[in-house]
Design an enzyme around this catalytic site. Structure first.
Site, PDB file in Angstrom:
ATOM      1  N   HIS A  46       7.779  10.606  12.224  1.00 31.16           N
ATOM      2  CA  HIS A  46       7.302  11.883  11.103  1.00 31.16           C
ATOM      3  C   HIS A  46       5.915  11.553  11.369  1.00 31.16           C
ATOM      4  O   HIS A  46       5.116  10.621  12.023  1.00 31.16           O
ATOM      5  CB  HIS A  46       7.454  11.240   9.713  1.00 31.16           C
ATOM      6  N   GLU A  48       3.121  12.218   9.925  1.00 33.17           N
ATOM      7  CA  GLU A  48       2.669  11.392   9.539  1.00 33.17           C
ATOM      8  C   GLU A  48       1.907   9.969   9.477  1.00 33.17           C
ATOM      9  O   GLU A  48       0.757   9.562   9.213  1.00 33.17           O
ATOM     10  CB  GLU A  48       2.527  11.133   7.318  1.00 33.17           C
ATOM     11  N   CYS A  76       7.310  12.239   2.273  1.00 35.67           N
ATOM     12  CA  CYS A  76       8.242  11.622   1.424  1.00 35.67           C
ATOM     13  C   CYS A  76       7.602   9.453   1.993  1.00 35.67           C
ATOM     14  O   CYS A  76       6.260   9.879   1.924  1.00 35.67           O
ATOM     15  CB  CYS A  76       8.867  11.190   2.899  1.00 35.67           C
ATOM     16  N   CYS A  79       6.458   8.065   4.119  1.00 39.03           N
ATOM     17  CA  CYS A  79       4.737   8.589   4.666  1.00 39.03           C
ATOM     18  C   CYS A  79       3.740   8.121   3.412  1.00 39.03           C
ATOM     19  O   CYS A  79       2.852   7.005   3.753  1.00 39.03           O
ATOM     20  CB  CYS A  79       5.042   9.735   4.383  1.00 39.03           C
TER      21      CYS A  79
END
Length: 150
Positions: A46, A48, A76, A79
């Site tokens: 992801h 992040e 999410c 993260c």
């Protein structure tokens, strides 16, 4: 947030869900990333997570004090948890995520009083633009699939 949106556009160009993240320290961007889940074949790729890894590598530290992370979509739980563990003090969110958002929408990992660190959260920064970036991506994806099925 505009820089995070530029990262999200790079993700869309790779047919990745357009989420971008930048980490700022002292008024300077020290890390930038976009989703690479499909490209890398890693569920943890992801924006992040990649930005945090990049910032930690740059600083040589596991904690990122005096930083702000800007993300185009509410993080999410994975993260948000990584942000807590990295002790990032501030999170700026573009669009909220009512399905998997872990910074106040579904859960609130980023500001959970039971954890040893909490982030200051600013929401809805260029929310409409960030949301539209995601909507356009999924709209185009549905159109491509529909055309392929015909």
């Amino acid at each position: 947030m505009l820089e995070a949106m530029r990262e999200a556009a790079l993700a869309a160009d790779k047919d990745e869900v357009p989420v971008g993240a930048v980490i700022v320290k002292g008024g300077r961007i020290i890390a930038r990333a976009h989703n690479l889940v499909e490209t890398s074949g890693r569920s943890s790729a992801h924006a992040e997570m990649l930005a945090i890894e990049q910032a930690e590598s740059l600083t040589g530290a596991k904690w990122l004090p005096e930083t702000t992370i800007y993300v185009t979509l509410e993080p999410c739980s994975m993260c948000a948890g990584a942000m807590v563990l990295a002790r990032i003090p501030r999170l700026v969110i573009g669009a909220t995520d009512p399905k998997t958002g872990a910074c106040g929408s579904v859960l609130n990992v980023a500001f959970n009083e039971r954890l040893n660190h909490r982030l200051e959260i600013t929401r809805d920064v260029l929310a409409e633009e960030c949301s539209e970036q995601l909507k356009e991506f999924f709209r185009a994806r549905r159109q491509r699939r529909s055309a392929a099925e015909q």
